[in-house]
Design a protein around this motif. Sequence first.
Motif, short mmCIF file in Angstrom:
data_model
loop_
_atom_site.label_atom_id
_atom_site.label_comp_id
_atom_site.label_asym_id
_atom_site.label_seq_id
_atom_site.Cartn_x
_atom_site.Cartn_y
_atom_site.Cartn_z
N VAL A 141 -6.92 -4.02 -1.70
CA VAL A 141 -8.02 -3.18 -2.16
C VAL A 141 -9.33 -3.76 -1.65
O VAL A 141 -9.64 -4.93 -1.92
CB VAL A 141 -8.06 -3.08 -3.70
N ASN A 170 0.81 -1.22 0.00
CA ASN A 170 0.00 0.00 0.00
C ASN A 170 0.85 1.27 0.00
O ASN A 170 0.52 2.26 0.65
CB ASN A 170 -0.96 0.02 1.20
N MET A 222 -0.01 -0.92 -11.46
CA MET A 222 -0.94 -0.87 -10.33
C MET A 222 -1.85 0.36 -10.43
O MET A 222 -3.03 0.30 -10.05
CB MET A 222 -0.16 -0.83 -9.01
N ASN A 223 -1.34 1.46 -10.96
CA ASN A 223 -2.18 2.65 -11.11
C ASN A 223 -3.33 2.39 -12.06
O ASN A 223 -4.45 2.84 -11.84
CB ASN A 223 -1.33 3.82 -11.59
N ASN A 226 2.68 4.29 -2.43
CA ASN A 226 2.50 4.92 -3.74
C ASN A 226 3.86 5.01 -4.46
O ASN A 226 4.50 6.06 -4.50
CB ASN A 226 1.89 6.32 -3.59
N ARG A 267 -5.92 0.19 -10.26
CA ARG A 267 -6.73 0.95 -9.31
C ARG A 267 -7.81 1.77 -10.02
O ARG A 267 -8.93 1.90 -9.52
CB ARG A 267 -5.83 1.87 -8.49
N GLN A 268 -7.49 2.31 -11.17
CA GLN A 268 -8.49 3.07 -11.91
C GLN A 268 -9.61 2.17 -12.40
O GLN A 268 -10.79 2.54 -12.35
CB GLN A 268 -7.82 3.77 -13.10
N ILE A 305 -10.59 -0.60 -10.94
CA ILE A 305 -11.39 -0.96 -9.76
C ILE A 305 -12.31 0.19 -9.35
O ILE A 305 -13.48 -0.03 -8.99
CB ILE A 305 -10.46 -1.36 -8.60
N ALA A 306 -11.81 1.43 -9.43
CA ALA A 306 -12.64 2.58 -9.06
C ALA A 306 -13.86 2.70 -9.96
O ALA A 306 -14.96 3.02 -9.50
CB ALA A 306 -11.80 3.86 -9.11
N ARG A 346 -0.62 -4.42 -2.97
CA ARG A 346 -1.70 -3.52 -2.55
C ARG A 346 -2.93 -4.34 -2.17
O ARG A 346 -3.27 -5.33 -2.84
CB ARG A 346 -2.06 -2.54 -3.66
#
Length: 648
Positions: A128, A115, A170-171, A117, A174-175, A177-178, A126
């Motif tokens: 989530v 976790n 990973m970025n 950045n 995360r997008q 997943i959002a 990470r």
Amino acid sequence: MFKLVTRALLSALVLSAVQPAFVAHARQHVVNFNQAEIQAVIDDVSSVTGHTFIVDPNVRGRVTITSQAPLSSEQYFQVFLSTMRVHGYTVVPTASGAYQIVPDQTGARSTSPVNQNLRGDQYVTRVVRLNHVGTRDALNVLRPIINPQGSINATETGNALVIVDYAENMNRIRQVIADLDRDTSVFEMVELENVSAAEMVRIIETVRDRNRASEDDMVFNVTVASIPASNTVLLRGNANSVAEMARLVRQVDSVSQSNQSFRVIYLNHADGEDLLPILEQVVETLTDAEGTARRPSVSYHAPTNAMVINAAPDVQRELELVVSQLDIRRPQVLVEGIVVEISDSIAEELGVQMLLAGGNNSDSPLAMTRFNSNTPDLLALTGALAGTGDSSDTSTDTLRDAALASLLGVRGTALGFGGQNSDGTLFGLVLNAVENDVDSNLLSTPSILAMDNEEASFHSGQEIPITTGEVLSADNSNPFRTVEREEVGVKLTVRPQITEGDTVRLYIEQEVSSVAGAVTTGSSDLITNKRTIQTTVLADNGEIIVLGGLIEQDDQSTVNGVPGLSRVPGVGRLFRSESDTTRRTNLMVFIRPTIIRSEADMQALTENRYDYIAGQQRVTNDNGTSSLEEIMNMLMVDLPASEAANEN
């Protein structure tokens, strides 16, 4: 000679191929490698960035890097990370601050920051948490975009994903997943006609429990809540699932139509006898409003504590709704009273009695000083001494009894002398000194458990006889006495009412009484002390509040003496009697209410009191045992072993 020159030129070309060519510009570097050994590149990066590298033996090969613009040390390090990734290697940070350079397959399973950045071509782990979408759906979407050497797993509980991949990738994950983990649920209300809303929710929950093994059935992932006031169920979930659940609810409601005109409702907490008048009033209201041809009826069956309703189905549902809202577990209140009384009484007395009784020919047959507070009574002693001595003379016996009673009433110290001379003159002097100090520290803690809005009382004490009348006949032949018994001890009467915010409104009547003693020495009449408080207060749950109290100090000083002579300095002490009395009383009454709403609250309270009593018995008994525990163990001998262990 020609061979030597040729060999020198070839050596120069090889060195130019394996060594970097860069120009330093104010801490920036222009880097160029052409098929350089990977170990040489690692050495150069270490010298420029200051990082320490631990290289896996399997890391081998040649590297080409071309830079046209100057690079900072950090940019140079990021270019190095990307170069390692292109050649199938990864750079993993360690706890010591050094970096491991290992094959890509090994780096994905090695220790990586959680976790954090990070940027670039380093592995990162990470966690989530998903709020709306299920882990199964998320795994199906994310697996294709995870690096082949990375990993993604779902936790069994918590609806979370654990992802290991390059920080750069990973970025993007995360997008995704959002965008995926958004609330797309819808609401729908279904009004029921035949089944009560609470019963419908119970049916759905029963089927849901039996269907939990099938995760693919999205119908039972719908949240269902009942709205008793409108006999409606509220559905929330995925649009398709909600539509399917609504269809199922309507189908169950439609096939549940019944022509049964009566219903038996078994009560769990309420008393049916108390509910009966309320339901009869509701029936009257329903009859007047709807004007039904058949009058509903409600009756109460005491042996089973059940209500029997005879009415149309719609009236049954309304009456059942009333019963369900009244048949609830009512909270209780433990009311603990604390009565503290500290009193102190100090009394001092000092007096002198003198007597001179002349003989038969004396001009002064009697001269004396006598005060009410002094004992012994010098006059009674003198009378007994002057008696004839004839045992048959009743007056002599009376004088002797009075003298004996006077001596028995002596407190403190009595000093004196006296006698009778030859001509019959009697003389005497008695000095009486008394100091009395009484301390009292009374603490009583009555407590009682009461139902909300119900009066409860507690009494611990005795009944003492109090004479109320006495009658003697003319010749004293048939005397009799009337006696009433009065309660003394501790009394506590309460009626708690729980209001909003866990505030308790308490009607309290508390009394503490005791026997102070006889009115006078030798009297059978008793004096009783009584402390009473009657009030209504507000107290928060678990809060100790003061109900009231008394702080009193009574100082009394009494001087009895012979006029004139008692004021003569020095000698006046022989002609007066002095007494000083000081009484101090500090009385305070406290109260503490504790709300008990659940079985767990009651169990915790009971165990606390049980452990306290058992502990006191173990301390008191020489063998360290508790008779309470022995009795409870004997009573629970028939319980299963596991249940008995839980009780202990």
